[in-house]
Motif scaffolding. Structure first.
Motif, PDB file in Angstrom:
ATOM      1  N   VAL A 148      -6.109   5.533   1.101  1.00  0.00           N
ATOM      2  CA  VAL A 148      -6.364   4.584  -0.142  1.00  0.00           C
ATOM      3  C   VAL A 148      -7.782   5.108  -0.704  1.00  0.00           C
ATOM      4  O   VAL A 148      -8.439   5.353   0.179  1.00  0.00           O
ATOM      5  N   GLU A 149      -7.901   5.176  -1.859  1.00  0.00           N
ATOM      6  CA  GLU A 149      -8.977   5.509  -2.691  1.00  0.00           C
ATOM      7  C   GLU A 149      -9.491   4.312  -3.434  1.00  0.00           C
ATOM      8  O   GLU A 149      -8.792   3.447  -3.656  1.00  0.00           O
TER       9      GLU A 149
ATOM     10  N   HIS B  97      -7.810   0.609   4.682  1.00  0.00           N
ATOM     11  CA  HIS B  97      -7.598   1.628   5.643  1.00  0.00           C
ATOM     12  C   HIS B  97      -7.224   1.288   6.690  1.00  0.00           C
ATOM     13  O   HIS B  97      -6.311   2.027   7.420  1.00  0.00           O
TER      14      HIS B  97
ATOM     15  N   VAL C 239       0.199   4.016  -2.865  1.00  0.00           N
ATOM     16  CA  VAL C 239      -0.392   5.140  -2.301  1.00  0.00           C
ATOM     17  C   VAL C 239       0.522   6.136  -1.652  1.00  0.00           C
ATOM     18  O   VAL C 239       0.329   7.303  -1.792  1.00  0.00           O
TER      19      VAL C 239
ATOM     20  N   HIS D 241      -3.163   0.429   6.391  1.00  0.00           N
ATOM     21  CA  HIS D 241      -2.626   1.414   5.731  1.00  0.00           C
ATOM     22  C   HIS D 241      -2.341   2.653   6.936  1.00  0.00           C
ATOM     23  O   HIS D 241      -1.203   3.299   7.145  1.00  0.00           O
TER      24      HIS D 241
ATOM     25  N   ASP E 248      -7.347   3.076  -6.157  1.00  0.00           N
ATOM     26  CA  ASP E 248      -6.199   2.471  -5.925  1.00  0.00           C
ATOM     27  C   ASP E 248      -6.211   1.014  -5.878  1.00  0.00           C
ATOM     28  O   ASP E 248      -5.419   0.238  -6.140  1.00  0.00           O
TER      29      ASP E 248
ATOM     30  N   ARG F  68      -1.665  10.549   1.897  1.00  0.00           N
ATOM     31  CA  ARG F  68      -2.945  10.350   1.614  1.00  0.00           C
ATOM     32  C   ARG F  68      -3.494   9.002   2.073  1.00  0.00           C
ATOM     33  O   ARG F  68      -2.906   7.942   1.995  1.00  0.00           O
TER      34      ARG F  68
ATOM     35  N   ILE G 213       0.773  -1.218  -0.061  1.00  0.00           N
ATOM     36  CA  ILE G 213       0.087  -0.049   0.117  1.00  0.00           C
ATOM     37  C   ILE G 213       0.774   1.239  -0.011  1.00  0.00           C
ATOM     38  O   ILE G 213       0.775   2.345  -0.539  1.00  0.00           O
TER      39      ILE G 213
END
Length: 186
Positions: A24-25, A139, A18, A142, A28, A22, A14
């Protein structure tokens, strides 16, 4: 928590895709291949529901040598499929890499891992569910480093499950998060 080296490997993937500036979207997710393997392995070894919704045989048929008469109600044990020694090497072990060379679709077309069921009775929210599970897992891994409390070792972590309509952990997991992103990424 039970396999800190695997969590670190996922965090590294990750970070590579990423970064730490920022979160993770959804865009991604397609680039996070190890995340996909971790989620599939999680679905395999710890399905949310041990049994999928009953299916009905519409006509007489034979499945693996067994005669299934028309109108038979069929209940599939997803939990047992995920632990089948004939299908999986070391089925009790959490090994995401087993999906590296396996093209397994968890959305209902590959019967080795069917957390959302299959066929016409499959969960209608399967695609949304996959995005949410992958994004939430990303999330949590990360954004935080995770530790067990009171110097507890991963080997001491109790993974016993309680069976019922769903398969929750018998004992709650207690973990201590430490924020790891830079600045005000959240």
């Amino acid at each position: 928590m039970k396999k800190p080296q695997l969590m670190r490997k996922l965090q590294e993937e990750i970070e590579r895709v990423v970064g730490l500036e920022r979160m993770v979207e959804e865009s991604d997710l397609a680039k996070l291949k190890y995340l996909d393997m971790v989620v599939k392995e999680g679905f395999r070894i710890h399905p949310a529901g041990p049994l999928i919704a009953p299916h009905l045989a519409m006509e007489d048929c034979v499945v693996m040598g067994y005669d299934i008469p028309k109108n038979t109600r069929v209940i599939v044990n997803v939990w047992a499929i995920g632990r089948d020694m004939g299908s999986w090497t070391d089925p009790e072990e959490f090994i995401p890499e087993r999906f590296m060379d396996l093209n397994v679709d968890v959305c209902g077309t590959d019967f080795r891992v069917i957390p959302f069921g299959s066929g016409r009775r499959r969960c209608p929210g399967v695609h949304l569910g996959m995005v949410i599970v992958r994004l939430m897992t990303a999330h949590l891994v990360h954004c935080f480093d995770w530790e067990l409390p009171n110097r507890m070792s991963p080997e001491d972590l109790d993974m016993e499950e309680e069976f019922g309509l769903s398969v929750p952990r018998k004992n709650s997991l207690v973990a201590v998060p430490t924020y790891r992103l830079h600045g005000d990424a959240i």
